[in-house]
Design an enzyme around this catalytic site. Sequence first.
Site, PDB file in Angstrom:
ATOM      1  N   HIS A  24     -47.443  20.295   8.610  1.00  0.00           N
ATOM      2  CA  HIS A  24     -48.397  19.602   7.727  1.00  0.00           C
ATOM      3  C   HIS A  24     -48.092  19.825   6.244  1.00  0.00           C
ATOM      4  O   HIS A  24     -48.939  20.208   5.453  1.00  0.00           O
ATOM      5  CB  HIS A  24     -49.863  19.850   8.104  1.00  0.00           C
ATOM      6  CG  HIS A  24     -50.393  21.258   8.098  1.00  0.00           C
ATOM      7  ND1 HIS A  24     -50.171  22.144   7.087  1.00  0.00           N
ATOM      8  CD2 HIS A  24     -51.178  21.914   8.995  1.00  0.00           C
ATOM      9  CE1 HIS A  24     -50.783  23.281   7.358  1.00  0.00           C
ATOM     10  NE2 HIS A  24     -51.399  23.162   8.509  1.00  0.00           N
ATOM     11  N   HIS A  78     -58.427  30.096  17.822  1.00  0.00           N
ATOM     12  CA  HIS A  78     -58.427  29.230  16.649  1.00  0.00           C
ATOM     13  C   HIS A  78     -58.266  27.785  17.117  1.00  0.00           C
ATOM     14  O   HIS A  78     -57.392  27.490  17.934  1.00  0.00           O
ATOM     15  CB  HIS A  78     -57.244  29.681  15.779  1.00  0.00           C
ATOM     16  CG  HIS A  78     -56.996  28.918  14.538  1.00  0.00           C
ATOM     17  ND1 HIS A  78     -57.950  28.228  13.856  1.00  0.00           N
ATOM     18  CD2 HIS A  78     -55.847  28.773  13.822  1.00  0.00           C
ATOM     19  CE1 HIS A  78     -57.401  27.689  12.778  1.00  0.00           C
ATOM     20  NE2 HIS A  78     -56.137  27.994  12.742  1.00  0.00           N
ATOM     21  N   GLU A  80     -57.262  25.125  15.524  1.00  0.00           N
ATOM     22  CA  GLU A  80     -56.163  24.300  15.006  1.00  0.00           C
ATOM     23  C   GLU A  80     -55.167  24.007  16.133  1.00  0.00           C
ATOM     24  O   GLU A  80     -54.876  24.863  16.977  1.00  0.00           O
ATOM     25  CB  GLU A  80     -55.473  24.972  13.808  1.00  0.00           C
ATOM     26  CG  GLU A  80     -54.591  23.977  13.063  1.00  0.00           C
ATOM     27  CD  GLU A  80     -54.178  24.421  11.663  1.00  0.00           C
ATOM     28  OE1 GLU A  80     -54.369  25.596  11.293  1.00  0.00           O
ATOM     29  OE2 GLU A  80     -53.648  23.557  10.932  1.00  0.00           O
ATOM     30  N   ASP A  82     -52.074  23.659  16.716  1.00  0.00           N
ATOM     31  CA  ASP A  82     -50.832  24.359  17.063  1.00  0.00           C
ATOM     32  C   ASP A  82     -51.108  25.486  18.062  1.00  0.00           C
ATOM     33  O   ASP A  82     -50.189  25.972  18.718  1.00  0.00           O
ATOM     34  CB  ASP A  82     -50.115  24.894  15.812  1.00  0.00           C
ATOM     35  CG  ASP A  82     -51.022  25.687  14.887  1.00  0.00           C
ATOM     36  OD1 ASP A  82     -52.233  25.419  14.864  1.00  0.00           O
ATOM     37  OD2 ASP A  82     -50.510  26.582  14.188  1.00  0.00           O
ATOM     38  N   HIS A 144     -57.988  31.156   8.818  1.00  0.00           N
ATOM     39  CA  HIS A 144     -58.286  30.289   7.684  1.00  0.00           C
ATOM     40  C   HIS A 144     -59.151  29.084   8.054  1.00  0.00           C
ATOM     41  O   HIS A 144     -59.289  28.162   7.229  1.00  0.00           O
ATOM     42  CB  HIS A 144     -56.961  29.814   7.050  1.00  0.00           C
ATOM     43  CG  HIS A 144     -56.147  28.950   7.994  1.00  0.00           C
ATOM     44  ND1 HIS A 144     -55.710  27.711   7.618  1.00  0.00           N
ATOM     45  CD2 HIS A 144     -55.754  29.085   9.290  1.00  0.00           C
ATOM     46  CE1 HIS A 144     -55.033  27.138   8.603  1.00  0.00           C
ATOM     47  NE2 HIS A 144     -55.041  27.958   9.624  1.00  0.00           N
ATOM     48  N   ASP A 163     -53.159  33.525  13.539  1.00  0.00           N
ATOM     49  CA  ASP A 163     -52.403  33.165  12.325  1.00  0.00           C
ATOM     50  C   ASP A 163     -52.117  34.379  11.425  1.00  0.00           C
ATOM     51  O   ASP A 163     -51.094  34.406  10.724  1.00  0.00           O
ATOM     52  CB  ASP A 163     -53.181  32.133  11.496  1.00  0.00           C
ATOM     53  CG  ASP A 163     -52.995  30.714  12.015  1.00  0.00           C
ATOM     54  OD1 ASP A 163     -52.016  30.456  12.734  1.00  0.00           O
ATOM     55  OD2 ASP A 163     -53.829  29.847  11.671  1.00  0.00           O
ATOM     56  N   TYR A 191     -45.895  32.332   4.429  1.00  0.00           N
ATOM     57  CA  TYR A 191     -47.030  31.894   5.248  1.00  0.00           C
ATOM     58  C   TYR A 191     -48.349  32.194   4.536  1.00  0.00           C
ATOM     59  O   TYR A 191     -49.239  31.336   4.441  1.00  0.00           O
ATOM     60  CB  TYR A 191     -46.986  32.602   6.610  1.00  0.00           C
ATOM     61  CG  TYR A 191     -47.923  32.005   7.618  1.00  0.00           C
ATOM     62  CD1 TYR A 191     -47.497  31.030   8.503  1.00  0.00           C
ATOM     63  CD2 TYR A 191     -49.263  32.386   7.662  1.00  0.00           C
ATOM     64  CE1 TYR A 191     -48.362  30.457   9.408  1.00  0.00           C
ATOM     65  CE2 TYR A 191     -50.140  31.821   8.557  1.00  0.00           C
ATOM     66  CZ  TYR A 191     -49.687  30.860   9.429  1.00  0.00           C
ATOM     67  OH  TYR A 191     -50.561  30.283  10.318  1.00  0.00           O
ATOM     68  N   HIS A 222     -47.715  33.300  15.408  1.00  0.00           N
ATOM     69  CA  HIS A 222     -46.484  32.610  14.976  1.00  0.00           C
ATOM     70  C   HIS A 222     -45.402  33.631  14.653  1.00  0.00           C
ATOM     71  O   HIS A 222     -45.670  34.644  13.986  1.00  0.00           O
ATOM     72  CB  HIS A 222     -46.731  31.803  13.689  1.00  0.00           C
ATOM     73  CG  HIS A 222     -47.673  30.652  13.848  1.00  0.00           C
ATOM     74  ND1 HIS A 222     -47.390  29.541  14.609  1.00  0.00           N
ATOM     75  CD2 HIS A 222     -48.902  30.431  13.316  1.00  0.00           C
ATOM     76  CE1 HIS A 222     -48.405  28.687  14.533  1.00  0.00           C
ATOM     77  NE2 HIS A 222     -49.341  29.208  13.769  1.00  0.00           N
TER      78      HIS A 222
HETATM   79 FE1  FEO Z   1     -54.171  27.680  11.580  1.00  0.00          FE
HETATM   80 FE2  FEO Z   1     -51.388  28.413  13.338  1.00  0.00          FE
HETATM   81  O1  FEO Z   1     -52.942  27.450  12.943  1.00  0.00           O
END
Ligand code: FEO
Length: 387
Positions: A24, A78, A80, A82, A144, A163, A191, A222
Amino acid sequence: MKAVEMKKDIYWVGAIDWSLRNFHGYKTGHGATYNAYLIIDDKITLIDTVKHGFEEEMLSRISSVIDPAKIDYIVSSHVEMDHSGGLPCMSKVAPNAKIITSFPNGQKGLTAHYGNLNYQTVKAGDTLNIGKGNLSFVTTPMLHWPDSMVTYCPEEKILFSNDAFGQHFCSTERFDSEIDLPLVLWEAKKYFANILMPYGKQAQGALKALSGYDIEMILTGHGISWKEHIKDILACYESWSNYEVKERAVVVFDSMWHSTEIMAKTITDAFVSRGIPAVFFDLKTNELSDIVTELFDSKYLAVGSPTINNQMMPTVAAFLCYLKGLQPKNHKAFAFGSYGWGGQSVGLVEEELKAIGCEICLEKIRNVNVPSEEVLKDIEEKIKSIR
Ligand code: FEO
């Protein structure tokens, strides 16, 4: 594909997105991984899933350990996508699995994305017994997203951090002990700078909440996980979340006919002559996410733009727009640039630097057409005068 055992009965079952170059807008030069972890206990638990499109990779890794249908719990740290993109698939593969999510934001977010799945909500401090082990949930709102949480297993002294402490970095290695530390720390800084920078206060809160935990392993959402350098990454997060800056300058510019570029080179050299290391970024050839990484812990920022149609260059406007959203702190900045007539760009850049929250440390430097030797000498003197 095989699972990777991180500790007895705890496996990495995520996916590696080697070819990803844009997350993104964040330029991922080393790709990204979507880390998911499988815990084999009386209740078989999956911590997070992967981005949609990578479900088969995750399932094949899970299948190398157990039948995925046997999963009892899926912790969704989370919303999000991903991390949560694999939930619809997992709900079909393991229809009895309860999806553990934070209340109310996790449940709300997952329902908005995927409809009514088999959710079980948890609040800060709740614990889930899975057999020999327990999972304690620590909500980390706005680190976040509103729903974000991390999970601690006291019996194993493992923090599943999602994250936090992660990096967009692909590798077949899974631990910090197996890979070049400065490289991983740089990716972790990138990051933090590009994703977590606006949330320093929340990161401080999370560090405080986790300070009482005995952590021997941080399994990230990640990139590389931490076991040998936990103190190093915690110290970095302490510094980054406090927006600590070093005596270092970042010079960012675009140029039409090299005049603003000549000024940028002079400014860069003048900082170095003062004993302040400086980094030079032409916006035509550099990625915003790399520039922001360098800027994040540098005290000085110089932004240059020529004037085009009474405006700053669109590349400079894009940089400043990106920076503004990240809410940087503790930077001293100034604007510079060359122009043919009008010359509005430098003032516009200065206004934007003020709006971003930078302290203006030098009167804007404007030059008509090609800068002369005298002008360049004057710039050097001005850089010397910055306090
Ligand atoms: Fe905030 Fe890795 O997603």
